[in-house]
Scaffold this active site. Structure first.
Site, PDB file in Angstrom:
ATOM      1  N   LYS A  71     -41.672 -12.722 -14.846  1.00 19.23           N
ATOM      2  CA  LYS A  71     -40.540 -13.653 -14.872  1.00 19.23           C
ATOM      3  C   LYS A  71     -40.420 -14.314 -16.239  1.00 19.23           C
ATOM      4  O   LYS A  71     -39.327 -14.419 -16.802  1.00 19.23           O
ATOM      5  CB  LYS A  71     -40.718 -14.697 -13.772  1.00 19.23           C
ATOM      6  CG  LYS A  71     -39.671 -15.806 -13.740  1.00 19.23           C
ATOM      7  CD  LYS A  71     -40.144 -17.094 -14.417  1.00 19.23           C
ATOM      8  CE  LYS A  71     -41.325 -17.712 -13.709  1.00 19.23           C
ATOM      9  NZ  LYS A  71     -41.726 -18.996 -14.346  1.00 19.23           N
ATOM     10  N   THR A  99     -42.448 -23.770 -15.513  1.00 21.31           N
ATOM     11  CA  THR A  99     -41.946 -22.916 -16.581  1.00 21.31           C
ATOM     12  C   THR A  99     -40.576 -22.391 -16.171  1.00 21.31           C
ATOM     13  O   THR A  99     -40.460 -21.601 -15.239  1.00 21.31           O
ATOM     14  CB  THR A  99     -42.897 -21.731 -16.841  1.00 21.31           C
ATOM     15  OG1 THR A  99     -44.162 -22.232 -17.291  1.00 21.31           O
ATOM     16  CG2 THR A  99     -42.328 -20.807 -17.918  1.00 21.31           C
ATOM     17  N   LYS A 141     -42.584 -22.699 -24.432  1.00 23.07           N
ATOM     18  CA  LYS A 141     -43.415 -22.082 -23.398  1.00 23.07           C
ATOM     19  C   LYS A 141     -43.078 -20.606 -23.219  1.00 23.07           C
ATOM     20  O   LYS A 141     -43.963 -19.762 -23.036  1.00 23.07           O
ATOM     21  CB  LYS A 141     -43.249 -22.825 -22.069  1.00 23.07           C
ATOM     22  CG  LYS A 141     -44.022 -22.215 -20.897  1.00 23.07           C
ATOM     23  CD  LYS A 141     -45.528 -22.163 -21.180  1.00 23.07           C
ATOM     24  CE  LYS A 141     -46.298 -21.337 -20.161  1.00 23.07           C
ATOM     25  NZ  LYS A 141     -46.211 -21.841 -18.792  1.00 23.07           N
TER      26      LYS A 141
END
Length: 358
Positions: A304, A161, A236
């Site tokens: 994050k 990701t 995502k």
């Protein structure tokens, strides 16, 4: 199928090179740079969305074994994903910065190489599952990185990701070698990875998507092809932004139910039977009530992803006040040393706030 269009724009000459093959489309998209390799990325995207629920024809063990598979990154997600490939009869070569994490896979029949370069040099198709954009870029493009071993006719599938800019950068570096690139971040955490129930959000070279499809089907329950590189990364981040916001709101609900004298276990049961149910609530709720957070998806990774999603939103001037507030809670939880706990430990940030008020 609907035609979806996105356009990334910037004055950077490096970025212009990335967009030279793409048509101009009106919408402007300026991702914030996170990498020293790419200052102001630019890409134009136009794509059709394709989805598949395990639609590829199952391959025999012998057929799977004819394609040599590399796997970079043996963390919480990468290790069970590689293990499923090995169990399916694939010829798998693994690498990880900490070699000992590869040992269980080698015990199951995998080969080991000492660098990403060696893996891509010896494998037809290489998957990479790294923790963050910086790691993904370093493994692909840094010293002894994947780009130094990969070549024409091979493929690189990044299932990490990362933000859009990083994915574009890695794609360009891989494709400059003559190899094909596919971004394929996954929706799902530790248990779905173990069970082969991940969802792949792919974008990039369609021929590589088709070549990788049987292996994606081993590791996941469905896959979506979203067109040009950047779309998978963006999808995502949106998904994880929603998930992080939902978890923060759920944590608030648990604490409020306790505060007014309700049984939070009953709250979890009520939620699980209603229209707002999500599997995450029934799975995480009981342990959250006990203040136990077994790690399926580390809190530091959730924060994050929230940060990257907020950067994505800012680049298109999209207001995301709920996600922004949730992100602050994850940052507080990190400051309390909960980075490596499951992201459901965000509830501890709210407990800390309650204690300060008291």
């Amino acid at each position: 199928m609907p035609l979806v269009s996105l356009s990334f724009a910037s004055s950077s000459s490096k970025a212009m090179a990335l967009c030279s093959i793409c048509p101009r489309i009106p919408l402007r998209f300026r991702p914030k740079p996170i990498s020293p390799f790419l200052s102001k990325p630019q890409i134009c995207l136009a794509y059709r969305v394709y989805s598949s629920l395990q639609s590829t024809t199952p391959s025999t063990r012998d057929e799977l074994g004819t394609v040599s598979i590399g796997f970079l990154g043996m963390g919480i997600m990468g290790s069970p994903m590689a293990q499923n490939l090995i169990k399916a009869g694939c010829d798998v070569t693994v690498w990880n910065r900490t070699k000992s994490k590869c040992d269980p896979l080698v015990g199951l029949g995998a080969k080991y190489k000492s660098s990403p370069e060696e893996v891509t040099a010896t494998c037809d198709l290489t998957f990479a599952m790294l923790a963050d954009p910086e790691s993904a870029i370093d493994v692909a493009c840094g010293k002894n990185g994947a780009i130094f071993g990969i070549s024409s006719g091979k493929g690189y599938v990044d299932v990490s990701t990362v933000d859009v800019a990083s994915s574009i950068l890695i794609s360009k570096q891989i494709k400059d070698t003559g190899a094909l690139f596919l971004e394929a971040p996954v929706s799902g955490s530790k248990k779905p990875a173990e069970d082969g129930q991940l969802i792949f959000l792919t974008a990039g070279d369609k021929p590589l998507y088709e070549k990788a499809a049987p292996f994606l089907d081993i590791m996941g329950k469905s896959k979506f092809y979203l067109g040009e590189v950047g779309n998978g990364a963006a999808m995502k981040l949106v998904v994880n932004m929603i998930m992080g916001s939902m978890m923060a709101s759920f944590a608030e609900g648990i604490l409020l139910s306790q505060k007014v004298g309700l049984d939070p276990n009953v709250l979890v049961e009520v939620v699980s039977q209603g229209a707002i149910n999500a599997p995450m609530y029934s799975l995480k709720g009981p342990s959250m009530i006990k203040s136990v957070y077994p790690t399926a998806f580390p809190l530091k990774h959730q924060q994050k992803d929230m940060r990257l999603a907020l950067g994505l939103a800012e680049s298109v001037s999209q207001s995301t006040p709920i996600a922004a507030a949730a992100n602050e809670l994850y940052k507080v939880a990190k400051s309390y040393g909960l980075s490596d706990e499951d992201f459901s430990a965000v509830i501890e940030a709210l407990k800390a706030a309650k204690s300060r008020e008291a």
